[in-house]
Scaffold this active site. Sequence first.
Site, mmCIF file in Angstrom:
data_model
loop_
_atom_site.group_PDB
_atom_site.id
_atom_site.type_symbol
_atom_site.label_atom_id
_atom_site.label_comp_id
_atom_site.label_asym_id
_atom_site.label_seq_id
_atom_site.Cartn_x
_atom_site.Cartn_y
_atom_site.Cartn_z
ATOM 1 N N GLU A 267 0.850 -1.212 0.000
ATOM 2 C CA GLU A 267 0.000 0.000 0.000
ATOM 3 C C GLU A 267 0.879 1.252 0.000
ATOM 4 O O GLU A 267 0.564 2.224 -0.682
ATOM 5 C CB GLU A 267 -0.943 0.011 1.208
ATOM 6 C CG GLU A 267 -2.007 -1.076 1.175
ATOM 7 C CD GLU A 267 -2.839 -1.097 -0.115
ATOM 8 O OE1 GLU A 267 -3.119 -0.030 -0.678
ATOM 9 O OE2 GLU A 267 -3.191 -2.204 -0.562
ATOM 10 N N TRP A 270 1.664 1.820 -3.441
ATOM 11 C CA TRP A 270 0.662 2.542 -4.245
ATOM 12 C C TRP A 270 0.880 4.051 -4.142
ATOM 13 O O TRP A 270 0.660 4.800 -5.091
ATOM 14 C CB TRP A 270 -0.761 2.166 -3.812
ATOM 15 C CG TRP A 270 -1.234 0.912 -4.489
ATOM 16 C CD1 TRP A 270 -1.210 -0.339 -3.969
ATOM 17 C CD2 TRP A 270 -1.781 0.796 -5.818
ATOM 18 N NE1 TRP A 270 -1.711 -1.242 -4.894
ATOM 19 C CE2 TRP A 270 -2.071 -0.570 -6.023
ATOM 20 C CE3 TRP A 270 -2.048 1.699 -6.846
ATOM 21 C CZ2 TRP A 270 -2.616 -1.043 -7.230
ATOM 22 C CZ3 TRP A 270 -2.597 1.228 -8.039
ATOM 23 C CH2 TRP A 270 -2.867 -0.120 -8.226
ATOM 24 N N TRP A 298 -20.469 12.306 -19.660
ATOM 25 C CA TRP A 298 -20.802 12.575 -18.260
ATOM 26 C C TRP A 298 -22.149 13.286 -18.196
ATOM 27 O O TRP A 298 -22.588 13.890 -19.185
ATOM 28 C CB TRP A 298 -19.733 13.453 -17.596
ATOM 29 C CG TRP A 298 -18.359 12.839 -17.585
ATOM 30 C CD1 TRP A 298 -17.294 13.223 -18.339
ATOM 31 C CD2 TRP A 298 -17.920 11.719 -16.809
ATOM 32 N NE1 TRP A 298 -16.203 12.423 -18.073
ATOM 33 C CE2 TRP A 298 -16.561 11.490 -17.144
ATOM 34 C CE3 TRP A 298 -18.519 10.876 -15.865
ATOM 35 C CZ2 TRP A 298 -15.805 10.470 -16.567
ATOM 36 C CZ3 TRP A 298 -17.758 9.858 -15.297
ATOM 37 C CH2 TRP A 298 -16.426 9.667 -15.650
ATOM 38 N N ASN A 333 -10.613 3.572 3.145
ATOM 39 C CA ASN A 333 -10.318 3.309 1.724
ATOM 40 C C ASN A 333 -11.403 2.510 1.008
ATOM 41 O O ASN A 333 -11.787 2.831 -0.118
ATOM 42 C CB ASN A 333 -8.975 2.588 1.598
ATOM 43 C CG ASN A 333 -8.631 2.312 0.137
ATOM 44 O OD1 ASN A 333 -8.487 3.236 -0.655
ATOM 45 N ND2 ASN A 333 -8.555 1.039 -0.219
ATOM 46 N N TRP A 351 -15.335 12.511 -12.609
ATOM 47 C CA TRP A 351 -14.440 12.234 -11.473
ATOM 48 C C TRP A 351 -13.817 13.508 -10.920
ATOM 49 O O TRP A 351 -13.459 13.576 -9.736
ATOM 50 C CB TRP A 351 -13.368 11.211 -11.847
ATOM 51 C CG TRP A 351 -12.404 11.609 -12.937
ATOM 52 C CD1 TRP A 351 -12.474 11.260 -14.250
ATOM 53 C CD2 TRP A 351 -11.212 12.410 -12.809
ATOM 54 N NE1 TRP A 351 -11.420 11.801 -14.956
ATOM 55 C CE2 TRP A 351 -10.627 12.501 -14.090
ATOM 56 C CE3 TRP A 351 -10.585 13.055 -11.758
ATOM 57 C CZ2 TRP A 351 -9.455 13.223 -14.342
ATOM 58 C CZ3 TRP A 351 -9.417 13.776 -11.999
ATOM 59 C CH2 TRP A 351 -8.870 13.855 -13.281
ATOM 60 N N TRP A 374 -8.844 8.723 -8.103
ATOM 61 C CA TRP A 374 -10.104 9.039 -8.800
ATOM 62 C C TRP A 374 -10.064 8.521 -10.237
ATOM 63 O O TRP A 374 -11.043 7.954 -10.728
ATOM 64 C CB TRP A 374 -10.392 10.545 -8.751
ATOM 65 C CG TRP A 374 -11.135 10.900 -7.497
ATOM 66 C CD1 TRP A 374 -10.616 11.428 -6.354
ATOM 67 C CD2 TRP A 374 -12.542 10.700 -7.242
ATOM 68 N NE1 TRP A 374 -11.601 11.570 -5.402
ATOM 69 C CE2 TRP A 374 -12.795 11.134 -5.922
ATOM 70 C CE3 TRP A 374 -13.604 10.195 -8.000
ATOM 71 C CZ2 TRP A 374 -14.068 11.087 -5.346
ATOM 72 C CZ3 TRP A 374 -14.867 10.150 -7.417
ATOM 73 C CH2 TRP A 374 -15.093 10.581 -6.116
HETATM 74 P P1 FAD Z 1 -3.374 2.353 5.208
HETATM 75 O O1 FAD Z 1 -4.185 1.235 4.688
HETATM 76 O O2 FAD Z 1 -2.926 2.258 6.597
HETATM 77 O O3 FAD Z 1 -2.120 2.488 4.222
HETATM 78 C C1 FAD Z 1 -0.876 3.078 4.615
HETATM 79 C C2 FAD Z 1 -0.486 4.174 3.652
HETATM 80 O O4 FAD Z 1 -0.348 3.654 2.321
HETATM 81 C C3 FAD Z 1 -1.533 5.273 3.537
HETATM 82 O O5 FAD Z 1 -1.395 6.210 4.574
HETATM 83 C C4 FAD Z 1 -1.227 5.860 2.172
HETATM 84 O O6 FAD Z 1 -0.159 6.773 2.206
HETATM 85 C C5 FAD Z 1 -0.792 4.630 1.371
HETATM 86 N N1 FAD Z 1 -1.946 4.097 0.643
HETATM 87 C C6 FAD Z 1 -2.852 3.199 1.066
HETATM 88 N N2 FAD Z 1 -3.752 2.920 0.096
HETATM 89 C C7 FAD Z 1 -3.395 3.685 -0.969
HETATM 90 C C8 FAD Z 1 -3.919 3.847 -2.279
HETATM 91 N N3 FAD Z 1 -4.976 3.158 -2.716
HETATM 92 N N4 FAD Z 1 -3.308 4.726 -3.112
HETATM 93 C C9 FAD Z 1 -2.229 5.419 -2.712
HETATM 94 N N5 FAD Z 1 -1.671 5.289 -1.477
HETATM 95 C C10 FAD Z 1 -2.249 4.442 -0.619
HETATM 96 N N6 FAD Z 1 -4.892 8.768 -0.213
HETATM 97 C C11 FAD Z 1 -4.291 9.894 0.208
HETATM 98 O O7 FAD Z 1 -3.292 9.813 0.939
HETATM 99 N N7 FAD Z 1 -4.760 11.118 -0.163
HETATM 100 C C12 FAD Z 1 -5.843 11.272 -0.967
HETATM 101 O O8 FAD Z 1 -6.214 12.405 -1.294
HETATM 102 C C13 FAD Z 1 -6.525 10.097 -1.396
HETATM 103 N N8 FAD Z 1 -7.635 10.177 -2.154
HETATM 104 C C14 FAD Z 1 -8.281 9.027 -2.543
HETATM 105 C C15 FAD Z 1 -9.420 9.119 -3.341
HETATM 106 C C16 FAD Z 1 -10.100 7.977 -3.740
HETATM 107 C C17 FAD Z 1 -11.316 8.092 -4.618
HETATM 108 C C18 FAD Z 1 -9.638 6.718 -3.327
HETATM 109 C C19 FAD Z 1 -10.356 5.467 -3.736
HETATM 110 C C20 FAD Z 1 -8.500 6.610 -2.554
HETATM 111 C C21 FAD Z 1 -7.793 7.749 -2.163
HETATM 112 N N9 FAD Z 1 -6.620 7.673 -1.383
HETATM 113 C C22 FAD Z 1 -5.992 8.825 -0.992
HETATM 114 C C23 FAD Z 1 -5.977 6.371 -1.119
HETATM 115 C C24 FAD Z 1 -6.381 5.677 0.186
HETATM 116 O O9 FAD Z 1 -7.760 5.654 0.325
HETATM 117 C C25 FAD Z 1 -5.777 6.356 1.413
HETATM 118 O O10 FAD Z 1 -4.387 6.526 1.244
HETATM 119 C C26 FAD Z 1 -6.003 5.524 2.682
HETATM 120 O O11 FAD Z 1 -7.358 5.286 2.876
HETATM 121 C C27 FAD Z 1 -5.411 6.255 3.861
HETATM 122 O O12 FAD Z 1 -5.725 5.583 5.045
HETATM 123 P P2 FAD Z 1 -4.628 4.851 5.909
HETATM 124 O O13 FAD Z 1 -3.470 5.763 6.142
HETATM 125 O O14 FAD Z 1 -5.311 4.304 7.083
HETATM 126 O O15 FAD Z 1 -4.178 3.698 4.918
#
Ligand code: FAD
Length: 469
Positions: A267, A270, A298, A333, A351, A374
């Site tokens: 993650e 990602w 759209w 997420n 989006w 997005w």
């Molecule tokens: P954890 O599951 O604990 O993951 C640890 C870290 O990994 C996160 O803090 C983050 O930095 C990274 N990470 C995890 N999942 C993703 C992912 N899918 N993509 C990229 N990095 C990821 N994340 C943001 O940080 N900022 C945003 O503006 C953002 N917008 C999003 C918009 C949409 C529509 C979606 C579907 C996802 C978005 N995310 C965004 C990705 C993800 O949802 C969040 O990073 C995550 O929910 C953060 O929670 P956490 O720190 O508990 O994640």
Amino acid sequence: MKKTIHWFRQDLRVADNPAWVSACESGAVFPVYIHDTENGRDEQLGAASEWWLHHSLESLNKSLGGALNIYAGDSAEIIHQLVRKYDISGVTWNGCYEPWRVELDRAVTDLLEKEGIEVAVFNGSLLWAPEEVSKQDGTPYKVFTPFFKRGCLGAMPPRRPLPEPKGRYGRDPESVELKELDLLPKQGWDAAFYDHWKPGETGAFQRLESFLALGLKGYKEGRDFPARKNVSRLSPHLHFGEISPNQIWYAVRNRTADDDVGHFCSELGWREFSNHLLFHFPYITKRNLNPKFDVFPWDPDEKKLQAWQQGKTGIPIVDAGMRELWQTGYMHNRVRMVAASFLVKNLLIHWKEGERWFRDTLVDADLANNTASWQWVAGSGADAAPYFRIFNAVTQGRKFDSDGAYIRSYIPEISRLPDKYLFSPWEAPENILREAGVVMGSDYPLPIADLKKSRADALAAYATIKEGG
Ligand code: FAD
């Protein structure tokens, strides 16, 4: 004695900060933060991010014993003035990857080098700098798995975290007070944020410790369930650089090496991938990565967009997510994916509208992650979810919030409904609604989209662009 400026940006921490270490080692250091108000540079900062930034700067200033020099204005101009005023010989910073910051970096570097000032730029926010990761043919990756496995893990292990350096700080009496940046909201919508977050380096470490103790075990499976405590919630801390991905990477890997750790690290991967995309394709903040979507039909609808923003779509899992976002500045997420899919696929709203709302309301709003995610959900991005794979929001709710704990905590007005109807209250018979004290259309909205029909409409809309590519 040699004097250096360290320009704090998205690296609001003193530990494991390579540019900060370099500045401190070279003599006296002026710690500087500039809120760039010129040329709309900070226009992308949403209200929730401003709230976070205020507290994060407060915390950084405390760590520096009150020595943080804060300014508002044009970054290049302010740095230039400071360099002349204090006879500065070098400026350090950690690179950032938002397109406007990349441009600004170039401009500041040119300006300083013309004056013979030493510029030292480091990578303090990513495990692998995007300019160092490419396919064998030199082109950027567009698919996550080879990017992460070959491009990142196959190249070299991430840098080990650095200890906090000792510094002798220079103070500019003309720097401004933090409150002059005017980052805190005028209305009190942020009251509940204080229950959920502690911005700053100390808060970031407490969050990491609590994740290591309570969330990491079971992360791989548990991360999909919004009511469970398995996710780290480190995203805003990472965005503002209060903790580095390197510190997190090695902290989790020092624990154990199992599937949970592997999945958590992917993650973080990602996040690297989003930054890789933003760096190599900076236009993705404004345009579809896949140009086929440029002619997608759209269906803008202001009323439906507002219902989505306010958590009043009538689809409980979507509304719970949107209310979690509004109340806490965060959304889990799994629910982000469902709420986003509902907006772009069931409502056919662009989006970019969702991206804009998230940018304003998320405390972790991050240009790279938000844009890439997005576009991923919409189907127009890299390695994207195919457009024809449309989440059914009711099924998603039943699967990932099966006892309804998450929905009930954000939608109290339907909390007395039995589980059978909690995910689709419009299907509940009259007597069940009466017993639960719910009047549909009054206490809780009727759904603004029929999931079956809107799915068919979305597939038909997709068919119009499919032929193109
Ligand atoms: P954890 O599951 O604990 O993951 C640890 C870290 O990994 C996160 O803090 C983050 O930095 C990274 N990470 C995890 N999942 C993703 C992912 N899918 N993509 C990229 N990095 C990821 N994340 C943001 O940080 N900022 C945003 O503006 C953002 N917008 C999003 C918009 C949409 C529509 C979606 C579907 C996802 C978005 N995310 C965004 C990705 C993800 O949802 C969040 O990073 C995550 O929910 C953060 O929670 P956490 O720190 O508990 O994640």
